[in-house]
Design a protein around this motif. Structure first.
Motif, PDB file in Angstrom:
ATOM      1  N   CYS A 174       7.965   4.552  15.778  1.00  0.00           N
ATOM      2  CA  CYS A 174       7.487   3.577  16.768  1.00  0.00           C
ATOM      3  C   CYS A 174       7.913   3.976  18.172  1.00  0.00           C
ATOM      4  O   CYS A 174       7.151   3.829  19.129  1.00  0.00           O
ATOM      5  CB  CYS A 174       7.987   2.183  16.415  1.00  0.00           C
ATOM      6  SG  CYS A 174       7.142   1.487  14.978  1.00  0.00           S
ATOM      7  N   CYS A 191      13.791   3.186  15.101  1.00  0.00           N
ATOM      8  CA  CYS A 191      12.559   3.662  14.452  1.00  0.00           C
ATOM      9  C   CYS A 191      11.941   4.762  15.314  1.00  0.00           C
ATOM     10  O   CYS A 191      11.239   4.491  16.289  1.00  0.00           O
ATOM     11  CB  CYS A 191      11.568   2.528  14.227  1.00  0.00           C
ATOM     12  SG  CYS A 191      10.068   3.097  13.386  1.00  0.00           S
ATOM     13  N   CYS A 213       5.414   3.898  11.098  1.00  0.00           N
ATOM     14  CA  CYS A 213       6.620   3.059  11.219  1.00  0.00           C
ATOM     15  C   CYS A 213       7.489   3.107   9.952  1.00  0.00           C
ATOM     16  O   CYS A 213       6.994   2.986   8.839  1.00  0.00           O
ATOM     17  CB  CYS A 213       6.214   1.605  11.501  1.00  0.00           C
ATOM     18  SG  CYS A 213       7.603   0.458  11.542  1.00  0.00           S
ATOM     19  N   TYR A 214       8.800   3.300  10.159  1.00  0.00           N
ATOM     20  CA  TYR A 214       9.742   3.354   9.035  1.00  0.00           C
ATOM     21  C   TYR A 214      10.187   1.986   8.556  1.00  0.00           C
ATOM     22  O   TYR A 214      10.521   1.803   7.400  1.00  0.00           O
ATOM     23  CB  TYR A 214      11.006   4.126   9.450  1.00  0.00           C
ATOM     24  CG  TYR A 214      10.842   5.625   9.435  1.00  0.00           C
ATOM     25  CD1 TYR A 214      10.996   6.340   8.245  1.00  0.00           C
ATOM     26  CD2 TYR A 214      10.541   6.327  10.597  1.00  0.00           C
ATOM     27  CE1 TYR A 214      10.844   7.721   8.221  1.00  0.00           C
ATOM     28  CE2 TYR A 214      10.397   7.707  10.579  1.00  0.00           C
ATOM     29  CZ  TYR A 214      10.544   8.401   9.391  1.00  0.00           C
ATOM     30  OH  TYR A 214      10.388   9.756   9.372  1.00  0.00           O
ATOM     31  N   THR A 215      10.288   1.020   9.469  1.00  0.00           N
ATOM     32  CA  THR A 215      10.962  -0.234   9.092  1.00  0.00           C
ATOM     33  C   THR A 215      10.037  -1.221   8.390  1.00  0.00           C
ATOM     34  O   THR A 215      10.506  -2.116   7.694  1.00  0.00           O
ATOM     35  CB  THR A 215      11.520  -0.939  10.347  1.00  0.00           C
ATOM     36  OG1 THR A 215      10.406  -1.378  11.149  1.00  0.00           O
ATOM     37  CG2 THR A 215      12.418  -0.018  11.161  1.00  0.00           C
ATOM     38  N   CYS A 218       7.366  -1.654  15.907  1.00  0.00           N
ATOM     39  CA  CYS A 218       8.300  -2.621  15.323  1.00  0.00           C
ATOM     40  C   CYS A 218       9.378  -3.062  16.303  1.00  0.00           C
ATOM     41  O   CYS A 218      10.029  -4.077  16.083  1.00  0.00           O
ATOM     42  CB  CYS A 218       8.945  -2.043  14.069  1.00  0.00           C
ATOM     43  SG  CYS A 218      10.082  -0.664  14.364  1.00  0.00           S
TER      44      CYS A 218
HETATM   45 ZN    ZN Z   1       8.789   1.148  13.392  1.00  0.00          ZN
END
Ligand code: ZN
Ligand code: BGC
Length: 370
Positions: free
Chosen positions: A102, A99, A110-112, A94
């Motif tokens: 990533c 993050c 990926c968190y976002t 991302c």
């Molecule tokens: Zn991410």
């Protein structure tokens, strides 16, 4: 060069002509595409239910299951040479500095949500004649897997699931295989839901891990799917004549459910019969069809009283690609005919619309530029 593109705004799907990509960074590698698999995600994109073109582009080139051959490398490329076979990863990071997933090269976690995916979200895909990408997203495949390595990407789904399974089940010290490939002692019955490519490849991977494997599917007996299960040594339950309770009765304690149908009604019905210390893995992405009734008290009681774990898994990291390449070789060694039968047919790109929009027969259909 030819490419299969969807235009969401005008609801068009067509083969377009677009410029060939070229190497721009020293670590770029250029591939001539050999095979591109067609999957459920592609069909959803073509039905305009999913998929996002790159920023500023009216269209998205689809295709994320692929096999290519290196035809040119950038000056800094270390790991690949001309002529090598390659399966390219799908997801890209991302780019947010916060993050950690990533940043650690695990964009599959990926968190976002701002990751991109080639052929799916924000980046053009592989159903085209030539592709350029960074070597770090490419996985080298041995030459002898040329005819089946297009199955690597769909197999990575199972590999990532298994990668997470063993650390979880190491909570049961008796349940982990002490030797790879040897049966896990008291944790060895896996039920696979669905006999599509993800289900069948998952069944094979679980067999290699030492599980006794059962497959529950809407396909009848006999069918390509039921024959294939028989050939690999998995028990096939046709949904037409077997209820979930029948399955539970004949299996005994269900240690693992590997869901590969994307139908929540079936999945939650099966969750009812998940065994003691069992793990339930979701891989399907269901369309939104509205709420259904589920006995949540029962599911919650069992989760607690039977130490159950439920998890979902998407996409895959580098290790899962390496595991998939190794396992495809193993599958081919154990079940050469079955692996061949997973690939139903190869088609030219001009025939791909039918595969993408119609009710294509068989298991895995492949678009080829060979
Ligand atoms: Zn991410
Ligand atoms: C692909 C994955 C991808 C997922 C969600 C699947 O069909 O195999 O790589 O992450 O779709 O877009």
């Amino acid at each position: 060069m030819k490419a299969m593109a969807v235009f969401p705004a005008t609801k068009e799907v067509k083969v377009i002509d677009q410029p060939e990509p070229s190497i721009v960074s020293p670590t770029d590698v250029k591939l001539r595409m050999l095979d591109i698999g067609v999957c459920g995600t592609d069909k959803e994109i073509v039905a305009f239910q999913y998929g996002t073109p790159p920023a500023g582009s009216p269209y998205l080139v689809i295709g994320h299951e692929s096999l290519g051959e290196v035809i040119q490398i950038g000056s800094g490329v270390q790991s690949l040479k001309t002529g090598d076979l390659v399966v390219t990863m799908v997801r890209r990071p991302c780019g947010h500095s916060g993050c950690v997933a990533c940043q650690a090269g695990r964009q599959d976690f990926c968190y976002t949500g701002d990751f991109t995916e080639r052929g799916i979200k924000g980046r053009h895909g592989f159903m085209t004649e030539f592709v350029v990408d960074d070597e770090k997203y490419m996985n080298h495949v041995p030459d002898d897997l040329r005819d089946c390595a297009v199955l690597v990407e769909p197999l990575t789904i199972a590999e990532k699931a298994i990668e997470q399974l063993w650390p979880i089940q190491s909570r049961l010290p008796w349940a982990c295989p002490t030797e790879p490939g040897k049966p896990a002692q008291f944790c060895h019955k896996a039920l696979v839901l669905g006999a599509g490519p993800v289900g069948l490849l998952g069944a094979m991977a679980l067999l290699v891990q030492g599980f006794q494997v059962y497959v529950y599917s809407k396909n009848p007996v006999p069918s390509v799917q039921s024959d294939l299960c028989k050939a690999i040594g998995a028990t096939f339950f046709p949904a037409q004549s077997t209820t979930i309770d029948d399955v539970a009765r004949s299996m005994g304690n269900i240690d693992l459910v590997y869901e590969a149908v994307g139908a929540s009604g079936l999945a939650f019905d099966v969750m009812r019969v998940l065994g003691t210390n069992g793990v339930f893995i979701f891989t399907g992405v269901p369309g939104r069809k509205g709420p259904i009734e589920v006995d949540t008290d029962l599911l919650m009681r069992d989760s607690v009283l039977k130490n159950q774990i439920v998890y979902g898994t998407v996409n895959a990291g580098k290790q899962a690609f390496e595991d998939a390449i190794r396992d495809i070789s193993e599958f081919r060694r154990r079940w050469p005919d079955a692996v061949q039968k997973l690939i139903t047919g190869r088609f030219k790109i001009d025939q791909a619309i039918d595969l993408l929009t119609g009710k294509a027969e068989g298991i895995k259909n492949v678009v080829t530029f060979r």
